[in-house]
Write a protein that holds these residues in place. Structure first.
Motif, PDB file in Angstrom:
ATOM      1  N   SER A  37       3.443  10.283  -6.995  1.00  0.00           N
ATOM      2  CA  SER A  37       4.513  10.844  -7.857  1.00  0.00           C
ATOM      3  C   SER A  37       3.894  11.230  -9.307  1.00  0.00           C
ATOM      4  CB  SER A  37       5.383   9.700  -8.213  1.00  0.00           C
ATOM      5  OG  SER A  37       5.999   9.417  -6.894  1.00  0.00           O
ATOM      6  N   LEU A  38       2.708  10.378  -9.628  1.00  0.00           N
ATOM      7  CA  LEU A  38       2.236  10.750 -11.023  1.00  0.00           C
ATOM      8  C   LEU A  38       1.204  11.972 -10.726  1.00  0.00           C
ATOM      9  CD1 LEU A  38       0.786   7.190 -12.131  1.00  0.00           C
ATOM     10  CD2 LEU A  38       2.787   8.810 -12.767  1.00  0.00           C
ATOM     11  N   LEU A  39       0.685  12.128  -9.520  1.00  0.00           N
ATOM     12  CA  LEU A  39       0.037  13.243  -9.199  1.00  0.00           C
ATOM     13  C   LEU A  39       1.044  14.592  -9.346  1.00  0.00           C
ATOM     14  CD1 LEU A  39      -2.747  14.632  -8.536  1.00  0.00           C
ATOM     15  CD2 LEU A  39      -2.118  14.175  -6.169  1.00  0.00           C
ATOM     16  N   MET A  40       2.197  14.484  -8.859  1.00  0.00           N
ATOM     17  CA  MET A  40       3.082  15.670  -8.715  1.00  0.00           C
ATOM     18  C   MET A  40       3.313  15.981 -10.338  1.00  0.00           C
ATOM     19  SD  MET A  40       5.451  14.746  -5.739  1.00  0.00           S
ATOM     20  CE  MET A  40       6.757  15.997  -5.938  1.00  0.00           C
ATOM     21  N   VAL A  41       3.624  14.835 -11.294  1.00  0.00           N
ATOM     22  CA  VAL A  41       3.899  15.200 -12.360  1.00  0.00           C
ATOM     23  C   VAL A  41       2.781  15.800 -13.273  1.00  0.00           C
ATOM     24  CG1 VAL A  41       4.099  13.930 -14.823  1.00  0.00           C
ATOM     25  CG2 VAL A  41       5.578  13.204 -12.884  1.00  0.00           C
ATOM     26  N   ALA A  92       0.946  -1.177  -0.043  1.00  0.00           N
ATOM     27  CA  ALA A  92       0.054   0.011  -0.217  1.00  0.00           C
ATOM     28  C   ALA A  92       0.639   1.201  -0.200  1.00  0.00           C
ATOM     29  CB  ALA A  92      -0.892  -0.200   1.207  1.00  0.00           C
ATOM     30  N   HIS A  93       2.054   1.379   0.744  1.00  0.00           N
ATOM     31  CA  HIS A  93       2.859   2.493   0.945  1.00  0.00           C
ATOM     32  C   HIS A  93       3.492   2.531  -0.510  1.00  0.00           C
ATOM     33  CE1 HIS A  93       6.679   4.465   1.558  1.00  0.00           C
ATOM     34  NE2 HIS A  93       5.993   5.146   2.246  1.00  0.00           N
ATOM     35  N   ARG A  94       3.979   1.367  -1.057  1.00  0.00           N
ATOM     36  CA  ARG A  94       4.596   1.635  -2.581  1.00  0.00           C
ATOM     37  C   ARG A  94       3.472   2.351  -3.651  1.00  0.00           C
ATOM     38  NH1 ARG A  94       7.941  -3.805  -2.630  1.00  0.00           N
ATOM     39  NH2 ARG A  94       9.887  -2.941  -1.099  1.00  0.00           N
ATOM     40  N   MET A  95       2.564   1.785  -3.573  1.00  0.00           N
ATOM     41  CA  MET A  95       1.315   2.113  -4.592  1.00  0.00           C
ATOM     42  C   MET A  95       1.102   3.695  -4.231  1.00  0.00           C
ATOM     43  SD  MET A  95      -0.342   1.497  -7.208  1.00  0.00           S
ATOM     44  CE  MET A  95      -0.635  -0.256  -7.073  1.00  0.00           C
ATOM     45  N   ALA A 128      10.422  16.085  -9.818  1.00  0.00           N
ATOM     46  CA  ALA A 128      10.398  15.656  -8.644  1.00  0.00           C
ATOM     47  C   ALA A 128       9.391  14.414  -8.646  1.00  0.00           C
ATOM     48  CB  ALA A 128       9.810  16.464  -7.547  1.00  0.00           C
ATOM     49  N   GLY A 129       8.342  14.440  -9.343  1.00  0.00           N
ATOM     50  CA  GLY A 129       7.501  13.355  -9.949  1.00  0.00           C
ATOM     51  C   GLY A 129       8.108  12.278 -10.415  1.00  0.00           C
ATOM     52  N   VAL A 130       8.804  12.487 -11.560  1.00  0.00           N
ATOM     53  CA  VAL A 130       9.420  11.517 -12.297  1.00  0.00           C
ATOM     54  C   VAL A 130      10.722  10.882 -11.595  1.00  0.00           C
ATOM     55  CG1 VAL A 130      11.032  11.161 -14.325  1.00  0.00           C
ATOM     56  CG2 VAL A 130       8.922  12.579 -14.573  1.00  0.00           C
ATOM     57  N   GLY A 131      11.235  11.657 -10.703  1.00  0.00           N
ATOM     58  CA  GLY A 131      12.481  11.121  -9.859  1.00  0.00           C
ATOM     59  C   GLY A 131      11.900   9.852  -8.664  1.00  0.00           C
ATOM     60  N   ARG A 132      10.848  10.574  -8.055  1.00  0.00           N
ATOM     61  CA  ARG A 132      10.066   9.587  -7.135  1.00  0.00           C
ATOM     62  C   ARG A 132       9.780   8.298  -7.652  1.00  0.00           C
ATOM     63  NH1 ARG A 132       6.551  12.388  -2.830  1.00  0.00           N
ATOM     64  NH2 ARG A 132       5.987  10.053  -2.789  1.00  0.00           N
ATOM     65  N   SER A 133       9.036   8.321  -9.059  1.00  0.00           N
ATOM     66  CA  SER A 133       8.619   7.147  -9.330  1.00  0.00           C
ATOM     67  C   SER A 133       9.635   6.311 -10.102  1.00  0.00           C
ATOM     68  CB  SER A 133       7.672   7.516 -10.791  1.00  0.00           C
ATOM     69  OG  SER A 133       8.212   8.133 -11.936  1.00  0.00           O
ATOM     70  N   TYR A 134      10.752   6.806 -10.587  1.00  0.00           N
ATOM     71  CA  TYR A 134      11.883   6.224 -10.808  1.00  0.00           C
ATOM     72  C   TYR A 134      12.585   5.336  -9.709  1.00  0.00           C
ATOM     73  CZ  TYR A 134      16.626   5.226 -12.885  1.00  0.00           C
ATOM     74  OH  TYR A 134      17.723   4.501 -13.194  1.00  0.00           O
ATOM     75  N   VAL A 135      12.643   6.079  -8.609  1.00  0.00           N
ATOM     76  CA  VAL A 135      13.212   5.431  -7.379  1.00  0.00           C
ATOM     77  C   VAL A 135      12.493   4.167  -7.019  1.00  0.00           C
ATOM     78  CG1 VAL A 135      13.997   5.858  -5.143  1.00  0.00           C
ATOM     79  CG2 VAL A 135      14.754   7.244  -6.818  1.00  0.00           C
ATOM     80  N   GLU A 136      11.187   4.485  -6.950  1.00  0.00           N
ATOM     81  CA  GLU A 136      10.164   3.530  -6.557  1.00  0.00           C
ATOM     82  C   GLU A 136      10.169   2.092  -7.478  1.00  0.00           C
ATOM     83  OE1 GLU A 136       7.817   1.727  -3.829  1.00  0.00           O
ATOM     84  OE2 GLU A 136       8.945   3.784  -3.409  1.00  0.00           O
ATOM     85  N   ILE A 137      10.206   2.509  -8.781  1.00  0.00           N
ATOM     86  CA  ILE A 137      10.269   1.265  -9.628  1.00  0.00           C
ATOM     87  C   ILE A 137      11.610   0.595  -9.538  1.00  0.00           C
ATOM     88  CG2 ILE A 137      10.456   0.806 -12.140  1.00  0.00           C
ATOM     89  CD1 ILE A 137       8.584   3.128 -12.645  1.00  0.00           C
ATOM     90  N   ARG A 138      12.631   1.313  -9.407  1.00  0.00           N
ATOM     91  CA  ARG A 138      14.145   0.835  -9.169  1.00  0.00           C
ATOM     92  C   ARG A 138      13.994   0.049  -7.940  1.00  0.00           C
ATOM     93  NH1 ARG A 138      17.950  -0.115 -12.980  1.00  0.00           N
ATOM     94  NH2 ARG A 138      19.639   0.569 -11.185  1.00  0.00           N
ATOM     95  N   ARG A 139      13.486   0.192  -6.814  1.00  0.00           N
ATOM     96  CA  ARG A 139      13.400  -0.243  -5.507  1.00  0.00           C
ATOM     97  C   ARG A 139      12.577  -1.591  -5.720  1.00  0.00           C
ATOM     98  NH1 ARG A 139      11.074   2.872  -0.822  1.00  0.00           N
ATOM     99  NH2 ARG A 139      12.840   4.183  -1.325  1.00  0.00           N
ATOM    100  N   ASN A 140      11.340  -1.635  -6.448  1.00  0.00           N
ATOM    101  CA  ASN A 140      10.636  -2.623  -6.468  1.00  0.00           C
ATOM    102  C   ASN A 140      11.205  -3.866  -7.227  1.00  0.00           C
ATOM    103  OD1 ASN A 140       8.349  -1.630  -5.146  1.00  0.00           O
ATOM    104  ND2 ASN A 140       7.486  -0.995  -6.886  1.00  0.00           N
ATOM    105  N   ARG A 141      12.024  -3.517  -8.434  1.00  0.00           N
ATOM    106  CA  ARG A 141      12.990  -4.374  -9.070  1.00  0.00           C
ATOM    107  C   ARG A 141      13.794  -5.119  -8.267  1.00  0.00           C
ATOM    108  NH1 ARG A 141      13.884  -1.547 -15.049  1.00  0.00           N
ATOM    109  NH2 ARG A 141      11.906  -1.602 -15.500  1.00  0.00           N
ATOM    110  N   GLY A 142      14.533  -4.332  -7.548  1.00  0.00           N
ATOM    111  CA  GLY A 142      15.436  -4.954  -6.597  1.00  0.00           C
ATOM    112  C   GLY A 142      15.012  -6.003  -5.502  1.00  0.00           C
ATOM    113  N   ALA A 143      13.630  -5.868  -4.872  1.00  0.00           N
ATOM    114  CA  ALA A 143      13.242  -6.224  -3.950  1.00  0.00           C
ATOM    115  C   ALA A 143      12.508  -7.763  -4.373  1.00  0.00           C
ATOM    116  CB  ALA A 143      12.099  -5.451  -3.196  1.00  0.00           C
TER     117      ALA A 143
END
Length: 65
Positions: free
Chosen positions: A15-19, A6-9, A50-65
């Motif tokens: 992030s999309l809202l910021m964009v 839920a936190h990741r979502m 900021a929105g693109v950066g946050r979503s990029y970091v979140e996507i990278r974190r999900n791939r690593g986990a």
């Protein structure tokens, strides 16, 4: 859905809202024929970055986990 998912979502949705807010600021400032250093234009670019950066970091974190 557990708490971590839920936190990741919610992070991704915000992030999309910021964009979207950044795009709205850009469109509004360009429609009003703002100058190149208009505060609204700069804020729009910063919100998008900021929105693109946050979503990029979140996507990278999900791939690593």
């Amino acid at each position: 859905m557990n708490g971590r998912q839920a936190h990741r979502m919610s992070t991704f949705v915000l992030s999309l809202l910021m964009v979207a807010i950044g795009l709205a600021l850009l469109v509004q400032s360009l429609d009003g024929h703002a100058s190149a250093i208009s505060p609204r234009l700069l804020l729009g670019v910063l919100f998008i970055a900021a929105g693109v950066g946050r979503s990029y970091v979140e996507i990278r974190r999900n791939r690593g986990a």
